[in-house]
Design a protein around this motif. Sequence first.
Motif, PDB file in Angstrom:
ATOM      1  N   THR A 167       0.841  -1.202   0.000  1.00 43.46           N
ATOM      2  CA  THR A 167       0.000   0.000   0.000  1.00 43.46           C
ATOM      3  C   THR A 167       0.875   1.251   0.000  1.00 43.46           C
ATOM      4  N   LEU A 168       2.145   1.085  -0.362  1.00 41.33           N
ATOM      5  CA  LEU A 168       3.042   2.239  -0.391  1.00 41.33           C
ATOM      6  C   LEU A 168       2.838   3.033  -1.683  1.00 41.33           C
ATOM      7  N   CYS A 169       3.401   4.243  -1.748  1.00 41.43           N
ATOM      8  CA  CYS A 169       3.247   5.077  -2.941  1.00 41.43           C
ATOM      9  C   CYS A 169       3.929   4.391  -4.132  1.00 41.43           C
ATOM     10  N   ALA A 170       3.348   4.557  -5.297  1.00 48.54           N
ATOM     11  CA  ALA A 170       3.957   3.976  -6.490  1.00 48.54           C
ATOM     12  C   ALA A 170       5.352   4.564  -6.667  1.00 48.54           C
ATOM     13  N   GLY A 171       6.349   3.722  -6.814  1.00 49.51           N
ATOM     14  CA  GLY A 171       7.714   4.196  -7.017  1.00 49.51           C
ATOM     15  C   GLY A 171       8.516   4.292  -5.738  1.00 49.51           C
ATOM     16  N   CYS A 172       7.895   4.058  -4.596  1.00 49.22           N
ATOM     17  CA  CYS A 172       8.606   4.101  -3.300  1.00 49.22           C
ATOM     18  C   CYS A 172       9.750   3.091  -3.320  1.00 49.22           C
ATOM     19  N   GLY A 173      10.929   3.547  -2.896  1.00 48.29           N
ATOM     20  CA  GLY A 173      12.086   2.656  -2.865  1.00 48.29           C
ATOM     21  C   GLY A 173      11.839   1.406  -2.038  1.00 48.29           C
ATOM     22  N   HIS A 174      11.032   1.542  -0.998  1.00 48.40           N
ATOM     23  CA  HIS A 174      10.818   0.410  -0.092  1.00 48.40           C
ATOM     24  C   HIS A 174      10.262  -0.816  -0.817  1.00 48.40           C
ATOM     25  N   ASP A 175       9.418  -0.565  -1.836  1.00 53.43           N
ATOM     26  CA  ASP A 175       8.850  -1.711  -2.565  1.00 53.43           C
ATOM     27  C   ASP A 175       9.937  -2.503  -3.291  1.00 53.43           C
ATOM     28  N   GLY A 204       6.576   2.927  10.570  1.00 53.84           N
ATOM     29  CA  GLY A 204       6.939   3.814   9.462  1.00 53.84           C
ATOM     30  C   GLY A 204       6.480   3.157   8.179  1.00 53.84           C
ATOM     31  N   CYS A 205       6.614   3.861   7.060  1.00 56.01           N
ATOM     32  CA  CYS A 205       6.272   3.237   5.773  1.00 56.01           C
ATOM     33  C   CYS A 205       7.144   1.990   5.593  1.00 56.01           C
ATOM     34  N   SER A 206       8.444   2.144   5.877  1.00 56.57           N
ATOM     35  CA  SER A 206       9.384   1.037   5.740  1.00 56.57           C
ATOM     36  C   SER A 206       8.983  -0.145   6.619  1.00 56.57           C
ATOM     37  N   ASN A 209      16.417   3.625   4.096  1.00 54.20           N
ATOM     38  CA  ASN A 209      16.841   4.979   4.464  1.00 54.20           C
ATOM     39  C   ASN A 209      16.447   5.990   3.397  1.00 54.20           C
ATOM     40  N   ASN A 210      15.513   6.877   3.740  1.00 54.46           N
ATOM     41  CA  ASN A 210      15.080   7.892   2.761  1.00 54.46           C
ATOM     42  C   ASN A 210      15.297   9.311   3.256  1.00 54.46           C
ATOM     43  N   GLY A 211      15.935   9.469   4.409  1.00 56.17           N
ATOM     44  CA  GLY A 211      16.257  10.819   4.890  1.00 56.17           C
ATOM     45  C   GLY A 211      15.085  11.572   5.473  1.00 56.17           C
ATOM     46  N   TYR A 264      10.952  11.209   7.511  1.00 53.59           N
ATOM     47  CA  TYR A 264       9.878  10.404   8.092  1.00 53.59           C
ATOM     48  C   TYR A 264       8.774  10.354   7.042  1.00 53.59           C
ATOM     49  N   GLY A 265       8.701   9.259   6.309  1.00 52.59           N
ATOM     50  CA  GLY A 265       7.682   9.179   5.276  1.00 52.59           C
ATOM     51  C   GLY A 265       6.278   9.202   5.867  1.00 52.59           C
ATOM     52  N   LEU A 266       6.039   8.335   6.804  1.00 53.62           N
ATOM     53  CA  LEU A 266       4.675   8.128   7.280  1.00 53.62           C
ATOM     54  C   LEU A 266       4.071   9.344   7.984  1.00 53.62           C
ATOM     55  N   PRO A 301      14.694   5.790  -1.773  1.00 57.10           N
ATOM     56  CA  PRO A 301      14.067   7.112  -1.878  1.00 57.10           C
ATOM     57  C   PRO A 301      12.554   7.131  -1.641  1.00 57.10           C
ATOM     58  N   CYS A 302      12.148   8.224  -1.011  1.00 61.45           N
ATOM     59  CA  CYS A 302      10.732   8.495  -0.777  1.00 61.45           C
ATOM     60  C   CYS A 302      10.265   9.399  -1.903  1.00 61.45           C
ATOM     61  N   VAL A 303       9.503   8.829  -2.827  1.00 62.71           N
ATOM     62  CA  VAL A 303       9.121   9.606  -4.015  1.00 62.71           C
ATOM     63  C   VAL A 303       8.178  10.742  -3.653  1.00 62.71           C
ATOM     64  N   THR A 304       7.471  10.610  -2.584  1.00 60.46           N
ATOM     65  CA  THR A 304       6.473  11.625  -2.242  1.00 60.46           C
ATOM     66  C   THR A 304       7.064  12.816  -1.499  1.00 60.46           C
ATOM     67  N   PHE A 305       8.032  12.580  -0.608  1.00 59.92           N
ATOM     68  CA  PHE A 305       8.528  13.684   0.220  1.00 59.92           C
ATOM     69  C   PHE A 305      10.008  14.007   0.075  1.00 59.92           C
ATOM     70  N   ASN A 306      10.752  13.188  -0.639  1.00 57.46           N
ATOM     71  CA  ASN A 306      12.194  13.467  -0.652  1.00 57.46           C
ATOM     72  C   ASN A 306      12.870  13.017  -1.951  1.00 57.46           C
TER      73      ASN A 306
END
Lengths: 351, 615
Positions: A32-40, A67-69, A139-141, A143-145, A217-222
């Motif tokens: 359920t993470l954002c499309a393109g989120c590095g975590h996926d 967290g998202c991760s 590590n996306n630098g 707090y995504g969530l 990388p966090c595509v939405t915030f960073n």
Amino acid sequence: MSFITKPAAVHPRSPKNELGLTIRDYEGGMSTLCAGCGHDSVTGAIVQSVFELSIPPHRMAKLSGIGCSSKTPAYFVRQSHGFNTVHGRMPSVATGANAANSDLWYIGVSGDGDTLSIGLGQFCHAIRRNLNMLYIIENNGVYGLTKGQFSASADLGSKAKKGAENQQPPIDPCRTAISMGAGFVARSFSGDKQQLVPLIKAGLSHKGFAVIDVISPCVTFNDHEGSTKSYEYTRQHFHPALHADYVRPSEEIRTQYNEGEAMPVTLHDGSKIVLRKVAGEYDPTDRASVYSHLERSQQAGEIVTGLLYYNDGLKEMHDVTNVVDQPLSTIDHSVLCPGNDALQALQNVWR
Amino acid sequence: MSTGPRNNDFTIRIANVNGTGSASANTLLMKSFFRMGIPVVGKNYFPSNIQGLPTWYEIRVSGDGYMARAGRVDIMLAMNAETYQKDLADVAPGGYLIYDSTWPRRTLLNREDVTIIGIPLARMCNERFSTARARVLMKNVAYVGAVAALLDIDMEVIAASLDKTFAKKADLLADNHVAIRLGYDYAQANFACPLPYTAQRIDKTSQHIMIDGNTAAALGAVYAGATVGAWYPITPSTSVMDAFASFCQRYRVDEKTGRRNYCIIQAEDELSAMGMVLGAGWNGARAFTPTSGPGISLMSELLGYGYFAEIPAVLINVQRCGPSTGMPTRTQQADILACAFASHGDTRHVLLFPSSPEECFYFGATAFDLAERLQTPVIMLTDLDIGMNDWMVPELNWDDAYRPDRGKVLDAAALDKMKSFHRYLDVDADAIPYRTFPGEHPKGAYFTRGSGHNMYGAYTEDSNEYQEVVDRLRRKWETAKSYVPGPAIWYSDKIRTAIISIGSCDGAVIEARDRLLESGIGINYMRVKAFPFDEQVEQFIEAHDRIYVVEQNRDAQLRSLLILETDTDPAKLLPLLFYDGLPINAQGVIESIRQDQAKGKAKGKAKGKDKGVAA
Ligand SMILES: Cc1ncc(C[n+]2csc(CCOP(=O)(O)OP(=O)(O)O)c2C)c(N)n1
Ligand code: SF4
Ligand SMILES: [Mg+2]
């Protein structure tokens, strides 16, 4: 949210591992993470690694914080045992779980906030105990969530989406782990599965605490211009220090290496990591030189990746506690309970 | 109370400086009474400090077998010049003060109703012993000898105690015998021994032991089969893990391999200790953590996790004086509410309230059964008084037929036969679901989370699905009532006045009831042993018009919990509160109740409006 619906049928010719399972058997719930989120992508690398290692899914415990991760253990190896703990406290829960049963595969997934801010203490102490687990930091630098605040891994001068510059020095999880005494310290990038999969496999096979700091990388915030944790920036500043190939116990080293170029390291289960130099002098077993190399390259804005530090000569928690191998939950009560006769004898000291 | 001659009924208080090695001498004195068959109470009042501050040890000799602190001092052994004034002031009229007259203090120590006895302890020991350490230590032993003469304690008992204690230390043993005689002979030669207070051999301590609650609780954990202990040091709970470690060292090391059938982890803090307990409990081990107030505060987030994700865990909270750091070496029962509802959200925890080391042992084992049966954290609340003082209790017995109640656990064979397993389904309609141990079987896998989940264990933000789970947890709470130990009740249907109390108040309440009865006031009594309260608690309250709720905190926490959890009229619950940090004594209870009864009579049995009395 990206609802990537997975095809239900398994291709009849999809490869099987030693357990006769296909990679589909190692997948989890829908992300359920954002499309393109590095975590996926890290999730994908974990799935592939665990599949290739032929780990029986139910013999694996996957733990995380918040967290998202930390949501991602729900997205891999469905039939393993998940434990999504509270924010920053996964290491302690993993420690207790491991104390009770050392005979499972332990994988922890955390974020830079979860590990380096609220959970920094627990992270360090799990390393000190040399808990036998693989600990992955996505590590996306930020707090995504909680929507994009700087985390403790944000680089000096890195810019937030709305333009504010980070003014505090980052905590480097790899240097932290090395100074706390970790025996397996790696860094990688969610966008480099080639590098990441062998590292995950080696980390899982390593006896003791293995940490992989994955820039994710966090595509939405960073992921914007000015961020030092964006896809773009990471690709540009990515410097593999060593190439690590993972070779299973049942396999042979097939790749040809030139004399002096490769260093095979045998792990406790008979598998091997073959470390290959990429550029210049780099000795992953010399703690002091690794540390200063990382420090210098960070100052130069480089992201050094690969298996950065390796020491297989450390005692892990169970060697120190000297606890039996058998899971403690399975020891019969008659063994654990001294019985009434012993109690009566014992009480003499209190009479 | 009379101040005339009293056999087997007096209190000795020993004032000392901490770090001077007086503990073993004080224990020796206390045990001498015990070994003469006389019930005895030992209380240690010590500072939060390692060396140099005042410390007191109090020995109540009670032929009647009362277990509370006496609340008066008949004989003061004033060994700390710094506290002479206070110590003298604390002696009851007609009492005695014994001090070290190496440095005479005739002018300072003037109270006409107290007899001063000077014994040159330091001088005698300096002359007799050569090393500085021996001189300091043996002074303590010498005063035991003096007291033995003054109270007519059986010297053979003392000698035998010394032989037992120092069996493996020959030179210490010899010194001790010498020192005892120094004090004994001096007292015999210089004073009219014995005093009007004497110890007389009776037979009321056979089949009893002297043990502290922390040791007993640790032993309970060993017998229950606890295998993982995680902790962070904090007074007054530290000795729980010390004791657990030493019992495990003795009973749990595999003879052939030297490997351990237990794992003790000293965590980096209490958050971590709690996380470890949950991790181990999740993995099927019986796991526990001992702690005290500040630790409970830190553990709260994970305690709520344990409640919501339904993971067995046992906590032993040895309560000390709060708020905040408070007085770490003083006792209180002020964590009742904090523990009952520790953590945010609709969280509630099963609590056990042992009243003595004996119950610490049995509840220490019960706690694990409850935690696994109910799949939830269970907190046993003791306190510093129970935990760190030696109490005389009946010998402990273990039923070898005991088997741990692991609750509803599906093993591989059971899972094999099942079509599918869902972690939070209420299969048996008792609101307790089934669980599995990780690694057991592919069908046993489930996802543990503190976030919203449905009855199948899947993540949810659906209102109905969420509510189904929390409603079941509430029903499980009702189920818990039938598993937790019920209250202890002393009841006569002719009496409409009662005391409700908890934990270490028990001794003082029992004694107070006896005294009140002597003066014609009969009072029923209920001691609650657990939370949730079972139906007897409510029935007992209903059966009375006026109930004194005796507890050791400022805010009437037990009373609040009773009001919250029952349908009682708060007006009939009168708080009787003791929170100065010292163990409760009967006198305070008696006086408060007498006052209230007198007031009640004056008012012509007016009911309802009283605010109660704070002692
Ligand atoms: C005790 C507590 N404080 C704050 C939060 C809110 N919170 C949830 S996730 C998070 C930060 C997560 O950051 P990171 O670990 O980097 O994960 P990411 O989302 O970036 O993958 C915070 C502060 C929380 N869940 N618990
Ligand atoms: S907010 Fe960032 S970290 Fe979270 S899912 Fe979206 S892209 Fe990933
Ligand atoms: Mg992050």
